[in-house]
Design a protein around this motif. Sequence first.
Motif, PDB file in Angstrom:
ATOM      1  N   CYS A  47       0.795   3.289   7.631  1.00 34.82           N
ATOM      2  CA  CYS A  47       2.223   2.939   7.610  1.00 34.82           C
ATOM      3  C   CYS A  47       2.932   3.268   8.926  1.00 34.82           C
ATOM      4  O   CYS A  47       4.063   3.742   8.928  1.00 34.82           O
TER       5      CYS A  47
ATOM      6  N   GLN B 284       1.090   4.112  -3.068  1.00 35.97           N
ATOM      7  CA  GLN B 284       0.812   5.546  -2.894  1.00 35.97           C
ATOM      8  C   GLN B 284       2.029   6.373  -3.303  1.00 35.97           C
ATOM      9  O   GLN B 284       1.898   7.408  -3.960  1.00 35.97           O
ATOM     10  N   HIS B 285       3.201   5.892  -2.929  1.00 34.10           N
ATOM     11  CA  HIS B 285       4.447   6.578  -3.299  1.00 34.10           C
ATOM     12  C   HIS B 285       4.605   6.605  -4.822  1.00 34.10           C
ATOM     13  O   HIS B 285       4.958   7.632  -5.400  1.00 34.10           O
TER      14      HIS B 285
ATOM     15  N   TYR C   7       0.821  -1.217   0.000  1.00 33.23           N
ATOM     16  CA  TYR C   7       0.000   0.000   0.000  1.00 33.23           C
ATOM     17  C   TYR C   7       0.856   1.269   0.000  1.00 33.23           C
ATOM     18  O   TYR C   7       0.645   2.160  -0.813  1.00 33.23           O
ATOM     19  N   TYR C   8       1.795   1.343   0.916  1.00 38.42           N
ATOM     20  CA  TYR C   8       2.642   2.535   1.014  1.00 38.42           C
ATOM     21  C   TYR C   8       3.356   2.806  -0.307  1.00 38.42           C
ATOM     22  O   TYR C   8       3.391   3.937  -0.788  1.00 38.42           O
ATOM     23  N   TRP C   9       3.938   1.769  -0.874  1.00 38.64           N
ATOM     24  CA  TRP C   9       4.720   1.952  -2.101  1.00 38.64           C
ATOM     25  C   TRP C   9       3.838   2.262  -3.292  1.00 38.64           C
ATOM     26  O   TRP C   9       4.250   2.967  -4.217  1.00 38.64           O
TER      27      TRP C   9
END
Length: 142
Positions: A112, A13-14, A9-11
């Motif tokens: 995160c 969004q990044h 998820y974090y990556w």
Amino acid sequence: MTKQKLKSYYWLQHEIRQQRGRLYRLRKKQELSGEIVGDIVNDYKTGNAIPLMIQGIADEDFKLPMMIHLLEAEIEQNIIEAQERVKEIEEFVQTVEDPRMRELLRSRFIDCKRWEDVAASNYISTAHARKLIREYLQNLPQ
């Protein structure tokens, strides 16, 4: 849903932010392109050097609009795919019936947060937070 998908998820969004930045830079570059370049050369047809002005669009600027168009389409497709995967993860977290587990999953994977912060915000130990999430994910139907 797997732990690996949740971790992505974090990556995702990044990646979406990075791709939008690339689109912005490409569009700015296109706005700045199309500059007329020129040079003066000598024409020796008559035997004497006669200055001759040559003007046109630089080769890079000539190819740039087509290249930017192709890159924009590819980047926009990457953004759409990443957004679909993000939506899938968010929908999964929303479908968790247990509010405590939903909050643990959201804190860890969507917000995160570090394990220590997840545990502290849910008033449990770090080890217990890890255990709850691990057991929940292991018991999910594949």
